[in-house]
Design a protein around this motif. Structure first.
Motif, PDB file in Angstrom:
ATOM      1  N   ARG A   1       0.852  -1.202   0.000  1.00 38.19           N
ATOM      2  CA  ARG A   1       0.000   0.000   0.000  1.00 38.19           C
ATOM      3  C   ARG A   1       0.885   1.248   0.000  1.00 38.19           C
ATOM      4  NH1 ARG A   1      -5.168  -1.100   0.351  1.00 38.19           N
ATOM      5  NH2 ARG A   1      -5.864  -3.109   1.153  1.00 38.19           N
ATOM      6  N   GLU A   2       1.293   1.615  -1.195  1.00 44.78           N
ATOM      7  CA  GLU A   2       2.110   2.804  -1.363  1.00 44.78           C
ATOM      8  C   GLU A   2       1.211   4.038  -1.279  1.00 44.78           C
ATOM      9  OE1 GLU A   2       2.649   5.055  -4.245  1.00 44.78           O
ATOM     10  OE2 GLU A   2       4.169   6.026  -2.982  1.00 44.78           O
ATOM     11  N   PRO A   3       1.522   5.036  -0.432  1.00 42.16           N
ATOM     12  CA  PRO A   3       0.643   6.190  -0.213  1.00 42.16           C
ATOM     13  C   PRO A   3       0.164   6.877  -1.487  1.00 42.16           C
ATOM     14  CG  PRO A   3       2.437   6.210   1.365  1.00 42.16           C
ATOM     15  CD  PRO A   3       2.731   5.091   0.416  1.00 42.16           C
ATOM     16  N   LYS A   4       1.046   7.007  -2.471  1.00 44.23           N
ATOM     17  CA  LYS A   4       0.666   7.695  -3.705  1.00 44.23           C
ATOM     18  C   LYS A   4      -0.441   6.949  -4.440  1.00 44.23           C
ATOM     19  CE  LYS A   4       2.587   9.651  -7.957  1.00 44.23           C
ATOM     20  NZ  LYS A   4       3.820   9.838  -8.776  1.00 44.23           N
ATOM     21  N   SER A   5      -0.326   5.617  -4.531  1.00 43.55           N
ATOM     22  CA  SER A   5      -1.353   4.848  -5.246  1.00 43.55           C
ATOM     23  C   SER A   5      -2.639   4.756  -4.424  1.00 43.55           C
ATOM     24  CB  SER A   5      -0.841   3.446  -5.569  1.00 43.55           C
ATOM     25  OG  SER A   5      -0.603   2.692  -4.392  1.00 43.55           O
ATOM     26  N   GLU A   6      -2.505   4.714  -3.088  1.00 38.63           N
ATOM     27  CA  GLU A   6      -3.688   4.672  -2.226  1.00 38.63           C
ATOM     28  C   GLU A   6      -4.530   5.930  -2.413  1.00 38.63           C
ATOM     29  OE1 GLU A   6      -4.314   1.761   0.563  1.00 38.63           O
ATOM     30  OE2 GLU A   6      -3.796   1.436  -1.536  1.00 38.63           O
ATOM     31  N   LYS A   7      -3.863   7.070  -2.429  1.00 45.19           N
ATOM     32  CA  LYS A   7      -4.592   8.326  -2.634  1.00 45.19           C
ATOM     33  C   LYS A   7      -5.036   8.457  -4.088  1.00 45.19           C
ATOM     34  CE  LYS A   7      -4.381  13.328  -2.125  1.00 45.19           C
ATOM     35  NZ  LYS A   7      -4.703  13.664  -3.513  1.00 45.19           N
ATOM     36  N   GLY A   8      -4.197   8.008  -5.009  1.00 41.68           N
ATOM     37  CA  GLY A   8      -4.495   8.157  -6.418  1.00 41.68           C
ATOM     38  C   GLY A   8      -5.800   7.500  -6.836  1.00 41.68           C
ATOM     39  N   ILE A   9      -6.091   6.319  -6.297  1.00 43.55           N
ATOM     40  CA  ILE A   9      -7.312   5.618  -6.712  1.00 43.55           C
ATOM     41  C   ILE A   9      -8.552   6.278  -6.108  1.00 43.55           C
ATOM     42  CG2 ILE A   9      -7.387   3.903  -4.844  1.00 43.55           C
ATOM     43  CD1 ILE A   9      -8.115   3.319  -8.614  1.00 43.55           C
ATOM     44  N   ILE A  10      -8.420   6.849  -4.907  1.00 44.68           N
ATOM     45  CA  ILE A  10      -9.549   7.580  -4.316  1.00 44.68           C
ATOM     46  C   ILE A  10      -9.786   8.875  -5.093  1.00 44.68           C
ATOM     47  CG2 ILE A  10     -10.444   8.700  -2.239  1.00 44.68           C
ATOM     48  CD1 ILE A  10     -10.323   5.651  -2.041  1.00 44.68           C
ATOM     49  N   ASP A  11      -8.707   9.545  -5.478  1.00 37.09           N
ATOM     50  CA  ASP A  11      -8.834  10.746  -6.314  1.00 37.09           C
ATOM     51  C   ASP A  11      -9.514  10.398  -7.641  1.00 37.09           C
ATOM     52  OD1 ASP A  11      -7.674  12.552  -4.573  1.00 37.09           O
ATOM     53  OD2 ASP A  11      -5.655  12.318  -5.394  1.00 37.09           O
ATOM     54  N   PHE A  12      -9.157   9.249  -8.189  1.00 35.43           N
ATOM     55  CA  PHE A  12      -9.735   8.823  -9.464  1.00 35.43           C
ATOM     56  C   PHE A  12     -11.241   8.612  -9.332  1.00 35.43           C
ATOM     57  CE2 PHE A  12     -11.047   5.402 -12.385  1.00 35.43           C
ATOM     58  CZ  PHE A  12     -10.731   6.000 -13.599  1.00 35.43           C
ATOM     59  N   ILE A  13     -11.668   7.987  -8.250  1.00 34.94           N
ATOM     60  CA  ILE A  13     -13.107   7.785  -8.017  1.00 34.94           C
ATOM     61  C   ILE A  13     -13.824   9.126  -8.009  1.00 34.94           C
ATOM     62  CG2 ILE A  13     -14.844   7.051  -6.323  1.00 34.94           C
ATOM     63  CD1 ILE A  13     -12.878   4.869  -5.445  1.00 34.94           C
ATOM     64  N   TYR A  14     -13.257  10.075  -7.267  1.00 34.12           N
ATOM     65  CA  TYR A  14     -13.926  11.370  -7.138  1.00 34.12           C
ATOM     66  C   TYR A  14     -13.871  12.180  -8.436  1.00 34.12           C
ATOM     67  CZ  TYR A  14     -15.034  16.105  -5.770  1.00 34.12           C
ATOM     68  OH  TYR A  14     -15.592  17.355  -5.721  1.00 34.12           O
ATOM     69  N   SER A  15     -12.677  12.337  -8.975  1.00 34.86           N
ATOM     70  CA  SER A  15     -12.491  13.253 -10.109  1.00 34.86           C
ATOM     71  C   SER A  15     -12.990  12.697 -11.437  1.00 34.86           C
ATOM     72  CB  SER A  15     -11.002  13.619 -10.245  1.00 34.86           C
ATOM     73  OG  SER A  15     -10.543  14.262  -9.076  1.00 34.86           O
ATOM     74  N   ASN A  16     -12.898  11.382 -11.625  1.00 27.78           N
ATOM     75  CA  ASN A  16     -13.230  10.794 -12.926  1.00 27.78           C
ATOM     76  C   ASN A  16     -14.561  10.053 -12.970  1.00 27.78           C
ATOM     77  OD1 ASN A  16     -10.138  10.984 -12.699  1.00 27.78           O
ATOM     78  ND2 ASN A  16     -10.433  10.668 -14.872  1.00 27.78           N
ATOM     79  N   LEU A  17     -15.023   9.583 -11.814  1.00 29.32           N
ATOM     80  CA  LEU A  17     -16.243   8.782 -11.807  1.00 29.32           C
ATOM     81  C   LEU A  17     -17.427   9.463 -11.127  1.00 29.32           C
ATOM     82  CD1 LEU A  17     -14.700   5.287 -10.960  1.00 29.32           C
ATOM     83  CD2 LEU A  17     -15.126   6.298 -13.211  1.00 29.32           C
ATOM     84  N   LEU A  18     -17.166  10.486 -10.312  1.00 25.56           N
ATOM     85  CA  LEU A  18     -18.266  11.163  -9.610  1.00 25.56           C
ATOM     86  C   LEU A  18     -18.494  12.574 -10.136  1.00 25.56           C
ATOM     87  CD1 LEU A  18     -17.846  10.070  -5.868  1.00 25.56           C
ATOM     88  CD2 LEU A  18     -19.116   8.985  -7.710  1.00 25.56           C
ATOM     89  N   ILE A  19     -17.537  13.450  -9.953  1.00 29.92           N
ATOM     90  CA  ILE A  19     -17.766  14.867 -10.206  1.00 29.92           C
ATOM     91  C   ILE A  19     -18.028  15.161 -11.678  1.00 29.92           C
ATOM     92  CG2 ILE A  19     -15.401  15.653 -10.606  1.00 29.92           C
ATOM     93  CD1 ILE A  19     -17.982  17.303  -8.289  1.00 29.92           C
ATOM     94  N   THR A  20     -17.564  14.287 -12.571  1.00 32.41           N
ATOM     95  CA  THR A  20     -17.806  14.484 -14.004  1.00 32.41           C
ATOM     96  C   THR A  20     -18.934  13.591 -14.528  1.00 32.41           C
ATOM     97  OG1 THR A  20     -16.104  12.831 -14.523  1.00 32.41           O
ATOM     98  CG2 THR A  20     -15.409  15.134 -14.437  1.00 32.41           C
ATOM     99  N   ASN A  21     -19.585  12.880 -13.620  1.00 32.84           N
ATOM    100  CA  ASN A  21     -20.616  11.908 -13.985  1.00 32.84           C
ATOM    101  C   ASN A  21     -21.997  12.554 -13.876  1.00 32.84           C
ATOM    102  OD1 ASN A  21     -22.535   9.795 -13.971  1.00 32.84           O
ATOM    103  ND2 ASN A  21     -21.031   8.354 -13.131  1.00 32.84           N
TER     104      ASN A  21
END
Length: 307
Positions: A138-158
């Motif tokens: 669980r590398e911090p960058k990838s842990e945060k990156g996937i949560i950011d992806f959910i928000y920025s790419n799958l929610l706020i633009t959906n």
């Protein structure tokens, strides 16, 4: 958490709502109405964060559903649930202030489980998700990156998600930019927000004082505004424009720490965004005229209205 610009918007909205009311309000009611505006912003923020966590946690639900099939496939029995243990996800879930506000505001009642399921499957179909679960540890960058992806790419633009939010939060259009910034800041530093206190004492005092000043000094501000309208009929001017000019004049006169230039620029921007296409130029002209006259007559001696 909330900027002075956002505070001005909430005061403007409160004044507009008060202007639309027929009944005489009891003392303290305008401030309660203003507080409600900030409460709605908090609820919206908490709900968006809650939805993010629901999408990530759906991995466990998906694994259980697939394993409990009558004839599960080998693939059904090995669903990767790494994201359900995401470090950033659990920092949000274990945030005491977030948990308390989520329980008190009960915004979880708005959750659309079918929409959560659909967005989760959009997540699992993405290349970003495949890259995430392929990583060991669980590398911090990838842990945060996937949560950011959910928000920025799958929610706020959906569109489906934003339509869902609009159904339950009528402040979405006004607050979406602010909430977007608050969510991003929170994901950068989870656990740093006091959700029960969206405003510092200083900013809440500014919000209340601005509201009460405009209400109590309305006659004076109109006395200064109306002569500058020239051929304009005050009754035909957009209500929001009048409210914004009243707020601007009150800041000129009674808010000691705010430079007049800042005041003018703020209300020009608000007029452009919330009123008519000509409102920015109109509000600019009136406020600039009043400001110059106050300077010329040496009347720009800011003193809080309470004095």
């Amino acid at each position: 958490m909330i900027s002075r610009r956002n505070i001005r918007v909430k005061v403007m909205q409160t004044l507009y709502a008060l202007d639309s009311m027929d009944q005489v309000l009891k003392p303290g009611e305008p401030v309660k109405l203003l507080q409600k505006q900030f409460d709605l912003t908090r609820q919206l923020l908490v709900y968006v964060l809650h939805f993010i966590t629901e999408v990530a946690r759906y991995a466990e639900t998906d694994a259980k559903n697939r394993a409990s099939k009558h004839l599960p496939t080998a693939q059904d029995l090995v669903v990767n649930t790494k994201i359900a243990g995401n470090d950033l996800l659990w920092k949000i879930l274990e945030d005491a202030s977030f948990k308390k506000t989520l329980a008190e505001d009960k915004v979880d009642r708005f959750i659309d489980k079918e929409l959560v399921r659909k967005i989760y499957h959009e997540l699992t179909d993405s290349d970003e998700y495949a890259a995430y679960i392929s990583l060991q540890g669980r590398e911090p960058k990838s842990e945060k990156g996937i949560i950011d992806f959910i928000y920025s790419n799958l929610l706020i633009t959906n569109e489906a998600f934003t339509s869902h939010v609009e159904e339950f939060f009528n402040n979405w259009d006004d607050d979406c930019d602010m909430v977007n910034l608050l969510v991003q800041n929170y994901l950068n530093k989870p656990g740093t927000y006091d959700f029960q206190k969206m405003l510092s004492n200083e900013k809440w005092a500014f919000a209340k004082d601005l509201l009460q000043t405009v209400l109590e000094k309305k006659a004076l501000t109109l006395e200064m505004i109306k002569p500058k309208l020239k051929n304009w009929d005050p009754e035909r001017i957009a209500t929001l424009d009048m409210i914004l000019m009243e707020m601007g004049v009150c800041e000129f006169l009674y808010f000691e720490t705010i430079p007049p230039k800042v005041t003018i620029n703020e209300y020009i921007d608000l007029a452009k965004e919330y009123s008519t296409s000509q409102s920015g130029q109109f509000v600019n002209g009136i406020l600039d005229n009043i400001h110059k006259e106050l300077v010329k007559d040496e009347k720009l001696n800011k003193v809080t209205y309470k004095k």
